[in-house]
Write an enzyme that holds these catalytic residues in place. Structure first.
Site, PDB file in Angstrom:
ATOM      1  N   GLU A  48       0.716  -1.336   0.045  1.00  0.00           N
ATOM      2  CA  GLU A  48       0.041   0.174  -0.151  1.00  0.00           C
ATOM      3  C   GLU A  48       1.018   1.147   0.081  1.00  0.00           C
ATOM      4  OE1 GLU A  48      -3.205   0.041  -0.612  1.00  0.00           O
ATOM      5  OE2 GLU A  48      -3.631  -2.142   0.137  1.00  0.00           O
ATOM      6  N   ASN A  52       1.227   3.974  -3.297  1.00  0.00           N
ATOM      7  CA  ASN A  52       1.013   5.222  -3.043  1.00  0.00           C
ATOM      8  C   ASN A  52       2.173   6.217  -3.411  1.00  0.00           C
ATOM      9  OD1 ASN A  52      -1.523   4.840  -1.892  1.00  0.00           O
ATOM     10  ND2 ASN A  52      -1.026   5.379   0.313  1.00  0.00           N
ATOM     11  N   ARG A 107      -9.057   3.502  -7.638  1.00  0.00           N
ATOM     12  CA  ARG A 107      -8.453   3.644  -6.209  1.00  0.00           C
ATOM     13  C   ARG A 107      -9.642   3.215  -5.217  1.00  0.00           C
ATOM     14  NH1 ARG A 107      -4.295   1.638  -7.045  1.00  0.00           N
ATOM     15  NH2 ARG A 107      -3.822   2.106  -4.986  1.00  0.00           N
TER      16      ARG A 107
HETATM   17  N1  LIG Z   1       2.920   9.006  -0.661  1.00  0.00           N
HETATM   18  C1  LIG Z   1       1.993  10.147  -1.078  1.00  0.00           C
HETATM   19  N2  LIG Z   1       2.148  11.180  -1.982  1.00  0.00           N
HETATM   20  C2  LIG Z   1       1.218  11.996  -1.983  1.00  0.00           C
HETATM   21  N3  LIG Z   1      -0.057  11.840  -1.738  1.00  0.00           N
HETATM   22  C3  LIG Z   1      -0.365  10.618  -1.201  1.00  0.00           C
HETATM   23  C4  LIG Z   1       0.422   9.670  -0.743  1.00  0.00           C
HETATM   24  N4  LIG Z   1      -0.020   8.452  -0.204  1.00  0.00           N
HETATM   25  C5  LIG Z   1      -1.343   8.930  -0.325  1.00  0.00           C
HETATM   26  N5  LIG Z   1      -1.697  10.053  -0.904  1.00  0.00           N
HETATM   27  C6  LIG Z   1      -3.313  10.762  -0.628  1.00  0.00           C
HETATM   28  O1  LIG Z   1      -3.744  10.302   0.330  1.00  0.00           O
HETATM   29  C7  LIG Z   1      -5.154   9.546  -0.412  1.00  0.00           C
HETATM   30  C8  LIG Z   1      -5.425   8.171   0.270  1.00  0.00           C
HETATM   31  O2  LIG Z   1      -4.521   7.499   0.075  1.00  0.00           O
HETATM   32  P1  LIG Z   1      -4.878   5.567   0.203  1.00  0.00           P
HETATM   33  O3  LIG Z   1      -5.558   5.515   1.530  1.00  0.00           O
HETATM   34  O4  LIG Z   1      -3.774   4.806  -0.080  1.00  0.00           O
HETATM   35  O5  LIG Z   1      -6.094   5.658  -0.956  1.00  0.00           O
HETATM   36  P2  LIG Z   1      -5.882   5.499  -2.594  1.00  0.00           P
HETATM   37  O6  LIG Z   1      -4.282   5.137  -2.878  1.00  0.00           O
HETATM   38  O7  LIG Z   1      -6.720   4.231  -2.783  1.00  0.00           O
HETATM   39  O8  LIG Z   1      -6.180   6.618  -3.052  1.00  0.00           O
HETATM   40  C9  LIG Z   1      -4.752   9.118  -1.807  1.00  0.00           C
HETATM   41  O9  LIG Z   1      -5.826   9.471  -2.747  1.00  0.00           O
HETATM   42  C10 LIG Z   1      -3.687  10.594  -2.130  1.00  0.00           C
HETATM   43  O10 LIG Z   1      -4.355  11.693  -2.438  1.00  0.00           O
HETATM   44 MG   LIG Z   2      -3.130   3.775  -1.905  1.00  0.00          MG
END
Ligand SMILES: Nc1ncnc2c1ncn2[C@@H]1O[C@H](COP(=O)(O)OP(=O)(O)O)[C@@H](O)[C@H]1O
Ligand SMILES: [Mg+2]
Lengths: 145, 103
Positions: A48, A52, A107
């Protein structure tokens, strides 16, 4: 907290590295003799966090993802996953289950929810324009104690 | 990662195998959706027997197919998910939308 062992890897934010990254961390964690379920939890959480970085942090660009993993003296694994990507404007909101900024790519918005529930501890530090650091901890091998 | 798609009287069975992550989900989605468009089945069975790993990208895949099946007036069945995949599914609540069965 004593660091018993440590490893570092860094790699390009290519999606084919998602499998490599989770496998590498789990191979390192094998020193703690984790159970099957524990290793599945760890594998999923790492996947995960790395995904990301690839999908969100370095969207439209390519950058480096750095993972530091440590084995701590109380049978605990510590993992830090760092990117120098776009950063998260509102971390609290981003961590809410089902929140995603990329719904049209299917997502699920559950990455942080998975990390939180599959690991013992999760912290997220982020600066817009600078990047994000995700750290996670989990006690492993509890069954064998 | 691969998917074997079988077409049986108004049912599409997708036998998934390998690891479902963000990297692999895209081609799986394309292959499954192609079969759905061609056949407009009443039922889509996603079989997870041979899946060794799945993260939340797999949830996106299952959710997306659930919505598609709703659109064409059919149903989705998740078959034989291994324990750790069931755990991810439970977290998402998809187990309350699609029926999960073991055969
Ligand atoms: N490393 C990262 N850099 C920038 N934005 C991030 C990062 N990790 C997560 N995000 C932001 O947080 C949101 C939620 O992440 P997550 O719970 O993994 O759901 P998803 O990846 O399905 O969108 C993402 O949609 C993104 O906007
Ligand atoms: Mg994610």
């Amino acid at each position: 907290m004593k660091i018993v062992n440590e490893m570092k890897i860094s790699f390009k934010s290519k999606s084919e590295n998602e499998g490599f990254a989770r496998t590498a961390v789990c191979a390192f964690a094998a020193f703690l003799d984790p159970g099957i379920e524990e290793i599945a939890d760890l594998r999923t959480a790492v996947s995960e966090a790395v995904t990301n970085c690839i999908v969100h942090a370095y969207r439209g660009t390519e950058g480096i993802i750095e993972i530091t993993a440590r084995i701590l003296n109380d049978n605990e694994i510590y993992i830090r996953i760092k990117d120098k990507g776009c950063g998260i404007p509102d971390v609290k909101r981003a961590m809410e289950p089902l929140y995603t900024t990329a719904p049209c790519e299917e997502r699920a918005g559950l990455g942080f929810a998975v990390m939180e529930s599959f690991m013992d501890k999760l912290t997220v530090k982020s600066t817009v324009g600078k990047g994000t650091v995700v750290t996670m901890r989990k006690k492993l091998g509890a069954i064998n104690e | 990662m691969s998917v074997k798609i079988m077409n049986e009287d108004n049912k599409i069975i997708a036998l998934l195998s390998g690891e479902i992550d963000h990297h692999n989900a895209k081609t799986l989605r394309q292959d499954i959706d192609f079969a759905l468009r061609e056949n407009q089945p009443e039922e889509l069975i996603l079989d997870f027997s041979e899946v060794g790993f799945m993260d939340s990208s797999g949830i996106g895949l299952v959710m997306g197919r659930y919505k598609l099946m709703q659109e064409i007036g059919g149903s989705l069945i998740v078959r034989n998910p291994p324990a750790h995949i069931k755990k991810v599914m439970r977290l998402s609540g998809i187990d309350r939308l699609a029926s999960i069965c073991n055969v």
